[in-house]
Write an enzyme that holds these catalytic residues in place. Structure first.
Site, PDB file in Angstrom:
ATOM      1  N   SER A 111       0.835  -1.205   0.000  1.00 56.14           N
ATOM      2  CA  SER A 111       0.000   0.000   0.000  1.00 56.14           C
ATOM      3  C   SER A 111       0.864   1.247   0.000  1.00 56.14           C
ATOM      4  O   SER A 111       1.955   1.265   0.581  1.00 56.14           O
ATOM      5  CB  SER A 111      -0.853  -0.009   1.269  1.00 56.14           C
ATOM      6  OG  SER A 111      -1.431   1.253   1.479  1.00 56.14           O
ATOM      7  N   TYR A 132      -1.786  -1.295  10.894  1.00 51.24           N
ATOM      8  CA  TYR A 132      -2.078  -1.835   9.559  1.00 51.24           C
ATOM      9  C   TYR A 132      -0.972  -1.429   8.582  1.00 51.24           C
ATOM     10  O   TYR A 132      -0.377  -2.266   7.904  1.00 51.24           O
ATOM     11  CB  TYR A 132      -3.443  -1.338   9.055  1.00 51.24           C
ATOM     12  CG  TYR A 132      -3.569  -1.421   7.567  1.00 51.24           C
ATOM     13  CD1 TYR A 132      -3.789  -2.644   6.935  1.00 51.24           C
ATOM     14  CD2 TYR A 132      -3.415  -0.281   6.759  1.00 51.24           C
ATOM     15  CE1 TYR A 132      -3.867  -2.724   5.556  1.00 51.24           C
ATOM     16  CE2 TYR A 132      -3.484  -0.357   5.386  1.00 51.24           C
ATOM     17  CZ  TYR A 132      -3.710  -1.571   4.787  1.00 51.24           C
ATOM     18  OH  TYR A 132      -3.764  -1.653   3.424  1.00 51.24           O
ATOM     19  N   LYS A 147       2.189  -3.652   6.600  1.00 48.51           N
ATOM     20  CA  LYS A 147       2.524  -3.689   5.165  1.00 48.51           C
ATOM     21  C   LYS A 147       4.025  -3.401   4.988  1.00 48.51           C
ATOM     22  O   LYS A 147       4.714  -4.059   4.208  1.00 48.51           O
ATOM     23  CB  LYS A 147       1.699  -2.657   4.392  1.00 48.51           C
ATOM     24  CG  LYS A 147       0.223  -2.990   4.285  1.00 48.51           C
ATOM     25  CD  LYS A 147      -0.027  -4.158   3.338  1.00 48.51           C
ATOM     26  CE  LYS A 147      -1.477  -4.554   3.266  1.00 48.51           C
ATOM     27  NZ  LYS A 147      -1.735  -5.813   2.574  1.00 48.51           N
ATOM     28  N   VAL A 169     -17.421  14.718   5.758  1.00 50.84           N
ATOM     29  CA  VAL A 169     -16.146  15.069   5.120  1.00 50.84           C
ATOM     30  C   VAL A 169     -15.164  15.421   6.237  1.00 50.84           C
ATOM     31  O   VAL A 169     -15.414  16.345   7.020  1.00 50.84           O
ATOM     32  CB  VAL A 169     -16.314  16.250   4.138  1.00 50.84           C
ATOM     33  CG1 VAL A 169     -14.969  16.676   3.575  1.00 50.84           C
ATOM     34  CG2 VAL A 169     -17.277  15.877   3.018  1.00 50.84           C
ATOM     35  N   ARG A 229      -6.439  12.381  -2.980  1.00 54.14           N
ATOM     36  CA  ARG A 229      -5.915  11.030  -3.157  1.00 54.14           C
ATOM     37  C   ARG A 229      -5.872  10.661  -4.630  1.00 54.14           C
ATOM     38  O   ARG A 229      -6.584  11.226  -5.447  1.00 54.14           O
ATOM     39  CB  ARG A 229      -6.802   9.994  -2.444  1.00 54.14           C
ATOM     40  CG  ARG A 229      -6.904  10.154  -0.935  1.00 54.14           C
ATOM     41  CD  ARG A 229      -5.614   9.785  -0.220  1.00 54.14           C
ATOM     42  NE  ARG A 229      -5.741   9.859   1.225  1.00 54.14           N
ATOM     43  CZ  ARG A 229      -5.628  10.991   1.945  1.00 54.14           C
ATOM     44  NH1 ARG A 229      -5.376  12.139   1.334  1.00 54.14           N
ATOM     45  NH2 ARG A 229      -5.749  10.959   3.259  1.00 54.14           N
TER      46      ARG A 229
END
Ligand code: UFG
Length: 347
Positions: free
Chosen positions: A132, A157, A161, A225, A239
């Site tokens: 990721s 998390y 990775k 948001v 992103r």
């Protein structure tokens, strides 16, 4: 005979799209999954895989198996002759990983170690790993290329990775007969054009576009948001959203790379273009014809302002490039969500 490829976590969102592309590219995927993120369909085959079978008109071997189950893995490798493994299986919710770090390290790290050990015993030394962009942490510069420092992520998390990447790199260094391609995904969205498979988060979606799609279909009232005071085009987070089918095709390109005895290689899979949260809301309103209500609330802890890829290396060395634009991503996402308002579950 078609080459057998083991796909761990193959019933999940990215996994199922990858399985479909594998079949279309002439490979013979064998799927394992433990149903952590997948819904059961008929005859204990995951609903996502059953639907892939429907699309491709072929049976896909499936085994219900946890990557922590060493004996199960050994038996699986005795039964099949895999030429490579694509490893998706793992826990993936950022917020949850902060609450239950040990569980995340157990599944993601120990699970991967057991998989690698089994591969080694059976002489299967070709791996594609699902990493990721989160390994880059808060970007020191943009767009992010593969030389950007890694390890800066703050949640278990993301760290898992990064640790797995390091483990695989060390393994390839120590044992040169291993080949591995580590793919750093940016933000996969969208769905296969059939509208039969797509992302089906359990509970309240953590990620932006599944949430937006559920607002569009009337399952949720409005989007929260997370902050509009970032230094971006409109203050909301930016992103690099990539169509999941483009992403899946990146894995086929990676398998071809393994055949060159490439050693350990790392590639970004992104489009190179960043969009803000509000730009994504607009694009989804256009694709769905629905109004998407939203409220601005506080920033989400751990979020960064902007993140987008420099995808040049993947184009150069894998011959892969994302081709679907934002409108297409949103149209395909809407087709999936409107045809399956409750996801894979029947009610
Ligand atoms: N956002 C909202 N409201 C929501 C959800 C998200 O405003 O309900 C915003 C976020 O603040 C961010 C953007 O939408 O600005 C995207 O958020 P996502 O949660 O969809 O994606 P992230 O980029 O935060 O995280 C994703 C994956 C991680 C992965 C990371 C790597 O979820 O697994 O990309 O770049 F680690």
């Amino acid at each position: 005979m078609a080459k057998e490829i083991l796909v761990t976590g193959g019933a999940g969102y990215i996994g199922s799209h990858c399985v479909l592309e594998l079949v279309e590219a002439g490979f013979a995927p064998v799927v394992i999954d433990n149903f952590h993120n997948a819904i059961r369909g008929s005859n204990t085959v995951p609903e996502s895989i059953w639907r892939v079978e429907e699309i491709v008109g072929k049976k896909i071997p499936f085994h219900e198996l946890d990557i922590l189950d060493e004996t199960g893995l050994q038996n699986l490798f005795k039964k099949h002759r895999f030429s490579a493994v694509i490893h998706f299986a793992g826990l993936k919710a950022v917020g949850e990983s902060v609450q239950m770090p040990l569980e995340y390290y157990k599944v993601n790290l120990t699970g991967t170690i057991r998989l690698l050990e089994t591969m080694k015993v059976h002489g299967v030394k070709n791996l594609v790993f699902s990493s990721s962009a989160t390994v880059y942490g808060d970007p020191a510069y943009l767009p992010l290329d593969e030389k950007h420092p890694v390890g800066g992520c703050t949640n278990p998390y993301g760290k898992s990775k990064y640790f797995i990447e390091e483990m695989i790199r060390d393994l390839c260094k120590a044992e040169p007969d291993w080949n591995a391609v580590l793919l750093r995904y940016f933000n996969p969205i969208g769905a296969h054009k059939s509208g039969k498979i797509g992302e089906d988060p359990q509970g309240i979606p953590n990620n932006l576009m599944p949430y937006v799609a559920q607002v569009a279909v009337g399952r949720r009232d409005y989007l929260n948001v997370f902050g509009n005071d970032y230094s971006t085009v409109d203050g909301t987070g930016v992103r690099d959203y990539i169509h999941v089918v483009d992403l899946a095709k990146g894995h086929i390109a990676a398998l071809k790379k393994l055949k060159e005895n490439c050693g350990c290689k790392i590639y970004n899979l992104g489009t190179g273009t960043g969009y803000s949260v509000l730009q994504m809301v607009k694009a989804m309103e256009k694709a769905s014809g629905k109004e998407i209500k939203y409220k601005i609330i506080a920033r989400r802890e751990g979020d960064i302002a902007s993140c987008f890829a420099n995808p040049a290396l993947a184009e150069e060395e894998l011959g892969w490039k994302a081709v679907f634009d934002l409108d297409r991503m949103c149209e395909d996402l809407w087709r999936w969500q409107s045809q399956n308002p409750s996801g894979f579950s029947k009610n």
